[in-house]
Design a protein around this motif. Structure first.
Motif, PDB file in Angstrom:
ATOM      1  N   ILE A  37     -13.225  -6.850   8.333  1.00  9.83           N
ATOM      2  CA  ILE A  37     -13.917  -5.638   8.783  1.00  9.83           C
ATOM      3  C   ILE A  37     -15.100  -5.451   7.847  1.00  9.83           C
ATOM      4  N   GLY A  38     -16.287  -5.757   8.342  1.00  6.94           N
ATOM      5  CA  GLY A  38     -17.441  -5.838   7.455  1.00  6.94           C
ATOM      6  C   GLY A  38     -18.463  -4.753   7.604  1.00  6.94           C
ATOM      7  N   SER A  39     -18.263  -3.767   8.463  1.00  5.59           N
ATOM      8  CA  SER A  39     -19.261  -2.714   8.645  1.00  5.59           C
ATOM      9  C   SER A  39     -18.571  -1.366   8.738  1.00  5.59           C
ATOM     10  N   THR A  90     -12.914  -1.459   4.295  1.00  2.00           N
ATOM     11  CA  THR A  90     -13.201  -2.865   4.490  1.00  2.00           C
ATOM     12  C   THR A  90     -11.987  -3.658   4.082  1.00  2.00           C
ATOM     13  N   SER A  91     -11.386  -4.403   5.007  1.00  2.00           N
ATOM     14  CA  SER A  91     -10.138  -5.075   4.701  1.00  2.00           C
ATOM     15  C   SER A  91     -10.055  -6.393   5.424  1.00  2.00           C
ATOM     16  N   ALA A  92      -9.126  -7.224   5.002  1.00  2.00           N
ATOM     17  CA  ALA A  92      -8.881  -8.498   5.653  1.00  2.00           C
ATOM     18  C   ALA A  92      -7.401  -8.607   5.926  1.00  2.00           C
ATOM     19  N   ALA A  93      -7.042  -9.199   7.040  1.00  2.00           N
ATOM     20  CA  ALA A  93      -5.640  -9.336   7.400  1.00  2.00           C
ATOM     21  C   ALA A  93      -5.335 -10.775   7.743  1.00  2.00           C
ATOM     22  N   LEU A  94      -4.252 -11.295   7.231  1.00  2.00           N
ATOM     23  CA  LEU A  94      -3.782 -12.629   7.538  1.00  2.00           C
ATOM     24  C   LEU A  94      -2.379 -12.497   8.095  1.00  2.00           C
ATOM     25  N   ASN A 104      -8.715  -4.408   0.141  1.00  2.00           N
ATOM     26  CA  ASN A 104     -10.046  -3.843   0.078  1.00  2.00           C
ATOM     27  C   ASN A 104     -10.779  -4.430  -1.123  1.00  2.00           C
ATOM     28  N   PRO A 105     -12.086  -4.296  -1.183  1.00  2.00           N
ATOM     29  CA  PRO A 105     -12.808  -4.817  -2.360  1.00  2.00           C
ATOM     30  C   PRO A 105     -12.302  -4.239  -3.675  1.00  2.00           C
ATOM     31  N   GLU A 106     -11.833  -2.969  -3.658  1.00  2.00           N
ATOM     32  CA  GLU A 106     -11.364  -2.332  -4.892  1.00  2.00           C
ATOM     33  C   GLU A 106      -9.916  -2.664  -5.214  1.00  2.00           C
ATOM     34  N   SER A 140       0.789  -1.216   0.000  1.00  3.10           N
ATOM     35  CA  SER A 140       0.000   0.000   0.000  1.00  3.10           C
ATOM     36  C   SER A 140       0.809   1.248   0.000  1.00  3.10           C
ATOM     37  N   GLU A 141       2.104   1.189   0.203  1.00  2.00           N
ATOM     38  CA  GLU A 141       2.916   2.386   0.107  1.00  2.00           C
ATOM     39  C   GLU A 141       3.754   2.308  -1.155  1.00  2.00           C
TER      40      GLU A 141
END
Length: 401
Positions: free
Chosen positions: A69-71, A22-26, A106-108, A3-4
């Motif tokens: 993170i869904g909301s 909205t993001s996901a982390a593993l 993120n979705p995008e 992201s940077e």
């Protein structure tokens, strides 16, 4: 963590941070003393959901977890911290190694919510600076009689800025689509960014000192300013490159960020001195050499340019940073919009004030000296001036009838 923009990110980070919608982390962490399976039994009874099972392999432990993170209420900035419980006891600290791998999306795409608009923003601003550069070159070609070397330096600055933003935009595109930058594009962006920074401060200092417009030779004080500003700009660009290629959790991230801010402020303060010296020189000359009208006109214009430089530095270094801190994380891209927009406005206003026109007060040297006044009086008394028109001289020494 991607992201940077910049060179490939290192995978070692103790406290990585990320702005995201909205993001996901593993996360997969490996460390050398960790909580064993036996120690976990007592914790599982208290809160089973907060305990992660540890895998053991080659004298190391590993675990992983998945966060969605869904909301809207859950969106925002977050941080991930690692604490070694064994090192809480004084005198019994034990060294450890940790490897953290984070995948955020993120979705995008892979960019955070505050960075998603930057690809389009940099592309649009690159086109704007390119259009400004092309228009400026067309103006120079139409008025070749009044063009100086510094005018072409201003054109080179506009094109360099456009190319730098273009590489920056392409870099963000690949980060968003692939999760990591392209090393070659990042290097090209850093090269053009370094050239743009050097050209910007050189151009401002030359214009502020009145070089080519008021005088042809820089004073010793002005040469010293160049000797200070250029090395500082190199250092500032090196600090920028280091920051772009490091994680926020890196131990030297904060140090380099402070260095960049301090050096940038020193450079901005240093380039103001040539403008102040030019104003003082014109102010003293207006009351001593008899050319009051011309010098006062130039003095007024240089004061306007001084105000422009102050406003540009104030907006890009103070107001923009305050805006970045004040707005929600989704709108932090407005910081870059303000910086690039104010830079474009500064370029346009500078070009307008120093456009190569015969009636531009910036480009007119004092038109009369003592010998000219005496010769004019002789020619008038003898009648030689009958039928002749007056001649004006531009800063290049060429004559305009």
């Amino acid at each position: 963590m991607p992201s940077e923009p910049g060179l490939p990110k290192p995978e070692h980070s103790v406290t990585p941070k990320k702005d995201s919608g909205t993001s996901a982390a593993l996360v997969e962490a490996k460390s050398k003393p960790a909580v064993s399976q036996g120690d976990q039994q007592g914790l599982i009874g208290k809160d089973e959901e907060l305990v992660l099972g540890l895998g053991h392999h080659n004298n190391s432990y590993n675990f992983s977890f998945h966060v969605v993170i869904g909301s809207r209420a859950e969106e925002g900035q977050y941080s991930l911290s690692f604490h070694n419980c064994y090192n809480l006891m004084r005198g019994q600290e034990q060294p450890f190694d940790i490897t953290v791998m984070i995948r955020e999306k993120n979705p995008e795409g892979f960019l955070s919510a505050s960075e998603i608009p930057l690809f389009k923003l940099y592309m649009v601003m690159s086109a704007c600076f390119l259009a400004a550069g092309v228009f400026w070159v067309s103006v120079l070609c139409k008025n070749t009689y009044n063009v100086f070397k510094i005018h072409w330096l201003m054109a080179a600055l506009a094109f360099t800025k456009s190319i730098s933003l273009l590489f920056h935009s392409i870099n963000y595109y690949f980060i968003n689509s692939q999760g990591h930058p392209i090393e070659g594009l990042a290097v090209m962006h850093y090269i053009t960014h370094l050239l743009k920074g050097a050209l910007l401060f050189i151009t401002i200092a030359l214009i502020g000192s009145g070089w080519a417009f008021v005088k042809y030779v820089l004073s010793d004080k002005e040469k010293n300013i160049f000797g200070i500003v250029i090395p500082l700009q190199v250092l500032a660009n090196v600090a920028y490159i280091v920051i772009e290629s490091r994680e926020e959790g890196a131990s030297d991230y904060g140090i380099w960020k402070e260095i960049l801010f301090l050096v940038d402020l020193i450079c901005c303060g240093a380039i103001l001195f040539p403008v102040v010296w030019s104003i003082r020189h014109l102010q003293d000359a207006s009351g001593t050499d008899g050319k009051v009208a011309v010098n006062l006109a130039k003095l007024k214009l240089f004061r306007h340019y001084y105000v422009m430089v102050i406003c540009y530095v104030y907006f890009t270094r103070i107001i923009a940073i305050l805006l970045q801190v004040a707005v929600p994380f989704q709108w932090q891209w407005l910081y870059q919009l303000l910086v690039e927009g104010s830079t474009l406005a500064f370029f346009v206003l500078t070009g307008y004030k120093f456009q190569p026109a015969g009636d531009n007060p910036y480009l007119q040297l004092p038109q009369e000296d003592e010998e000219d006044v005496q010769m004019e009086q002789v020619m008038t008394d003898s009648g030689f001036r009958e039928g002749l028109s007056k001649v004006n001289k531009t800063a290049s020494g060429r004559e305009l009838l």
